[in-house]
Design an enzyme around this catalytic site. Structure first.
Site, mmCIF file in Angstrom:
data_model
loop_
_atom_site.group_PDB
_atom_site.id
_atom_site.type_symbol
_atom_site.label_atom_id
_atom_site.label_comp_id
_atom_site.label_asym_id
_atom_site.label_seq_id
_atom_site.Cartn_x
_atom_site.Cartn_y
_atom_site.Cartn_z
ATOM 1 N N HIS A 117 0.845 -1.468 0.098
ATOM 2 C CA HIS A 117 -0.077 -0.470 -0.284
ATOM 3 C C HIS A 117 0.746 1.245 0.227
ATOM 4 O O HIS A 117 1.046 2.275 -0.919
ATOM 5 C CB HIS A 117 -0.924 -0.561 0.907
ATOM 6 C CG HIS A 117 -1.284 -0.889 1.478
ATOM 7 N ND1 HIS A 117 -2.642 -0.953 0.968
ATOM 8 C CD2 HIS A 117 -1.908 -2.527 1.957
ATOM 9 C CE1 HIS A 117 -3.273 -2.413 1.318
ATOM 10 N NE2 HIS A 117 -2.493 -3.181 2.275
HETATM 11 C C1 BDR Z 1 -2.946 0.282 5.798
HETATM 12 O O1 BDR Z 1 -2.950 -0.110 6.478
HETATM 13 C C2 BDR Z 1 -1.114 -0.541 7.570
HETATM 14 O O2 BDR Z 1 -1.655 -1.689 7.588
HETATM 15 C C3 BDR Z 1 -0.628 -0.488 6.414
HETATM 16 O O3 BDR Z 1 0.387 0.102 6.847
HETATM 17 C C4 BDR Z 1 -1.217 0.556 5.317
HETATM 18 O O4 BDR Z 1 -0.900 1.690 5.253
HETATM 19 C C5 BDR Z 1 -3.173 -0.320 4.433
HETATM 20 O O5 BDR Z 1 -4.745 -0.424 4.929
#
Ligand code: BDR
Ligand code: CA
Length: 312
Positions: free
Chosen positions: A242
């Protein structure tokens, strides 16, 4: 061209770590500071993890600040099931020796933005929006100083990853997200709708390991740990990565596509708490406040990260 000044607000997190490495490896960006927040794991771990990543990148000169230890109104929700007990499970990174900056992250954000020229600093939140919202609430005059806020968070057509309707970063602090999404700054959002279109392959993770560097080995170890969760959850061959989308978009916007929309945050309903409600079809007449990214050139994205991490 002068490097673009950015501040990264983060809760590392393996995908946050890759985003930090990507930014620190990129001369187009001037990372003024890294502010940490409670999210994937508690603050005491995220600030240590941020310093570990800076040292891994050979950047012990970077400034890391600790910010808010909990969301504005709701109790903290963490994600050890995804990121492991430390938040950065996978590689065995040494305890950092570079100092944590003495100022609170929110104080530093306010001071730094107030001293900056109008429209000059880009904020890159990669976790819950608590620090950014607190800075805006404390000193609203920082808003015109912001060039734009480019964040990872939310999900619309794709739904949520923490509840059926909410993505983790927005779910953890929906009230902070509301403050940020209504503050008037220009916003670009990288929701699950884009991150779920670029899945890591095992071959790509292996290519990080094959760089033959400390950074490559650590990145491969953290991503091998990290993606097992999403592979099981979604039944795909690879997991999404992400947070680096935010940094990659700053470096190579042509790899992405999206649309300007009105986006609001649900804070009233427990059932859909933290939903990012995107007026994709323009049916509300609300003012458009956010570019919502939903397309990505996945091969180009992964090639960029590999090329940049190879420089460290
Ligand atoms: C987001 O949530 C976290 O677990 C990850 O780092 C990312 O920023 C994805 O939903
Ligand atoms: Ca994150």
């Amino acid at each position: 061209m002068a490097a673009r000044p950015i501040i990264i607000d983060t809760d590392p997190g393996q995908d946050d770590a890759i985003a930090l490495l990507l930014a620190l490896a990129s001369p187009e960006l001037d990372v003024l500071g890294i502010t940490t927040v409670a999210g994937n794991v508690p603050l005491a771990l995220t600030e240590v993890n941020a310093r570990k990543v800076c040292e891994l990148a050979g950047r012990s000169d970077a400034k890391v600040f600790a910010g808010c230890a909990r969301p504005m109104l709701r109790p903290l929700v963490t994600a050890e099931s995804v990121h492991g007990k430390t938040g950065l499970d996978g590689p065995d990174l040494p305890a950092p020796t570079m100092p944590l900056q003495p100022e609170h992250a929110v104080d530093w954000l306010v001071d730094t933005l107030m001293a900056a020229a109008d429209g000059s600093i880009t904020l890159c939140p990669l976790g819950p929006l608590t620090n950014i919202a607190m800075a805006i609430v404390r000193e609203p005059r920082i808003v015109p100083k912001i060039r734009e806020i480019v964040l990872m968070g939310g999900g619309f057509f794709e739904g949520g990853n923490t509840t059926p309707t909410a993505e983790f970063n927005i779910y953890v602090d929906p009230h902070a997200a509301h403050v940020v999404f209504t503050c008037g700054a220009r916003l670009t959002m990288h929701p699950l709708d884009v991150t779920h279109k670029a899945l890591m392959s095992k071959a790509w993770i292996d290519s990080l390991g094959k760089l033959g560097t400390k950074v490559g080995a650590a990145a491969a170890a953290m991503l091998t740990f990290y993606e097992r969760f999403d592979m099981e959850k979604y039944g795909e061959d690879g997991g999404p990565l992400h947070d680096p989308c935010v940094i990659a978009w700053l470096l190579r916007p042509e790899l992405f596509g999206g649309k300007e929309c009105a986006v609001r945050i649900e804070t009233g309903s427990e059932l859909t708490m933290g939903q990012t409600v995107v007026d994709w079809w323009g049916v509300t007449g609300l003012e458009k406040n956010c570019t919502v990214i939903n397309r990505i050139d996945s091969d180009g994205f992964y090639a960029l990260i590999l090329e940049r991490l190879a420089r460290l």
